[in-house]
Write a protein that holds these residues in place. Structure first.
Motif, mmCIF file in Angstrom:
data_model
loop_
_atom_site.group_PDB
_atom_site.id
_atom_site.type_symbol
_atom_site.label_atom_id
_atom_site.label_comp_id
_atom_site.label_asym_id
_atom_site.label_seq_id
_atom_site.Cartn_x
_atom_site.Cartn_y
_atom_site.Cartn_z
ATOM 1 N N THR A 147 37.262 -96.201 6.362
ATOM 2 C CA THR A 147 36.098 -96.694 7.260
ATOM 3 C C THR A 147 36.315 -97.652 8.249
ATOM 4 O OG1 THR A 147 35.277 -98.148 5.374
ATOM 5 C CG2 THR A 147 34.750 -95.647 5.123
ATOM 6 N N GLY A 148 37.076 -98.461 7.892
ATOM 7 C CA GLY A 148 37.245 -99.765 8.687
ATOM 8 C C GLY A 148 36.386 -100.861 8.135
ATOM 9 N N GLU A 149 36.327 -102.083 8.484
ATOM 10 C CA GLU A 149 35.751 -102.927 7.989
ATOM 11 C C GLU A 149 34.380 -103.093 8.330
ATOM 12 O OE1 GLU A 149 36.949 -105.500 5.716
ATOM 13 O OE2 GLU A 149 38.890 -104.523 5.605
ATOM 14 N N VAL A 150 33.558 -103.613 7.727
ATOM 15 C CA VAL A 150 32.186 -103.800 7.914
ATOM 16 C C VAL A 150 32.135 -105.336 8.798
ATOM 17 C CG1 VAL A 150 29.722 -104.390 7.397
ATOM 18 C CG2 VAL A 150 31.062 -102.657 6.130
ATOM 19 N N VAL A 151 31.614 -105.434 10.062
ATOM 20 C CA VAL A 151 31.517 -106.694 10.868
ATOM 21 C C VAL A 151 29.906 -107.015 11.096
ATOM 22 C CG1 VAL A 151 32.431 -107.841 12.844
ATOM 23 C CG2 VAL A 151 33.811 -106.139 11.858
ATOM 24 N N LYS A 152 29.873 -108.164 10.637
ATOM 25 C CA LYS A 152 28.546 -108.437 10.808
ATOM 26 C C LYS A 152 28.302 -109.016 12.483
ATOM 27 C CE LYS A 152 26.829 -110.835 6.575
ATOM 28 N NZ LYS A 152 26.512 -112.181 6.207
ATOM 29 N N GLY A 153 27.545 -108.608 13.085
ATOM 30 C CA GLY A 153 27.242 -108.728 14.620
ATOM 31 C C GLY A 153 26.207 -107.998 15.245
#
Length: 154
Positions: A78-84
């Motif tokens: 899924t890929g990393e969850v990135v806050k943004g």
């Protein structure tokens, strides 16, 4: 047709659900954890992931949000969850008192980008980033402004 905001978290979905449900005076909250569904015996989830949120929804003021955790064991896929700033939730409500209530509660522990105020495009507009890194816009009359600008172009 309706659009639903869907948020992913790194193991903090349950806290986010509880926070948003209270801040937005949710009418209905649903949560399903990974341990609530049958596990594949060939691919069992690690113990630390079973209590994470697989799927959830909160309903409030005619709107709906869905949330889940991205499992650490799945980030390779899924890929990393990135806050943004890639997701903004826009709350449009003509009732300024409701906007003020939501704004106040969602800003707790977060950062106010623009306080609620009158601007050329709205009689009540504001922006904040909540304590989970989610960006929010509040607007009392977005549709009126859009309709006015569009009719003036014609």
């Amino acid at each position: 047709m309706s659009a639903i905001v869907y948020l992913n978290f790194n193991g903090e979905a349950e806290q986010a659900i509880d926070f948003y449900a209270e801040a937005l005076s949710a009418k209905e909250v649903k949560k399903v954890k990974f341990n609530d569904i049958p596990q594949d015996p060939n691919y069992p989830l690690p113990e630390n992931e079973l209590n994470m949120i697989m799927e959830s929804s909160i309903e409030f003021a005619g709107g709906k949000m869905m949330m889940s955790d991205i499992l650490p064991s799945m980030t390779a896929v899924t890929g990393e969850v990135v806050k943004g700033n890639n997701v903004i939730i826009s709350v449009i409500n003509e009732d300024k008192q409701t906007l003020e209530q939501y704004f106040s509660q969602l800003s707790a522990g977060g950062h106010v980008v623009m306080p609620l105020s009158e601007v050329p495009w709205s009689s009540c507009f504001g922006m904040l980033v909540d304590k989970f890194g989610v960006s929010w816009k509040f607007n009392s009359d977005a549709d009126k402004y859009l309709d006015q600008v569009i009719s003036n172009k014609g």
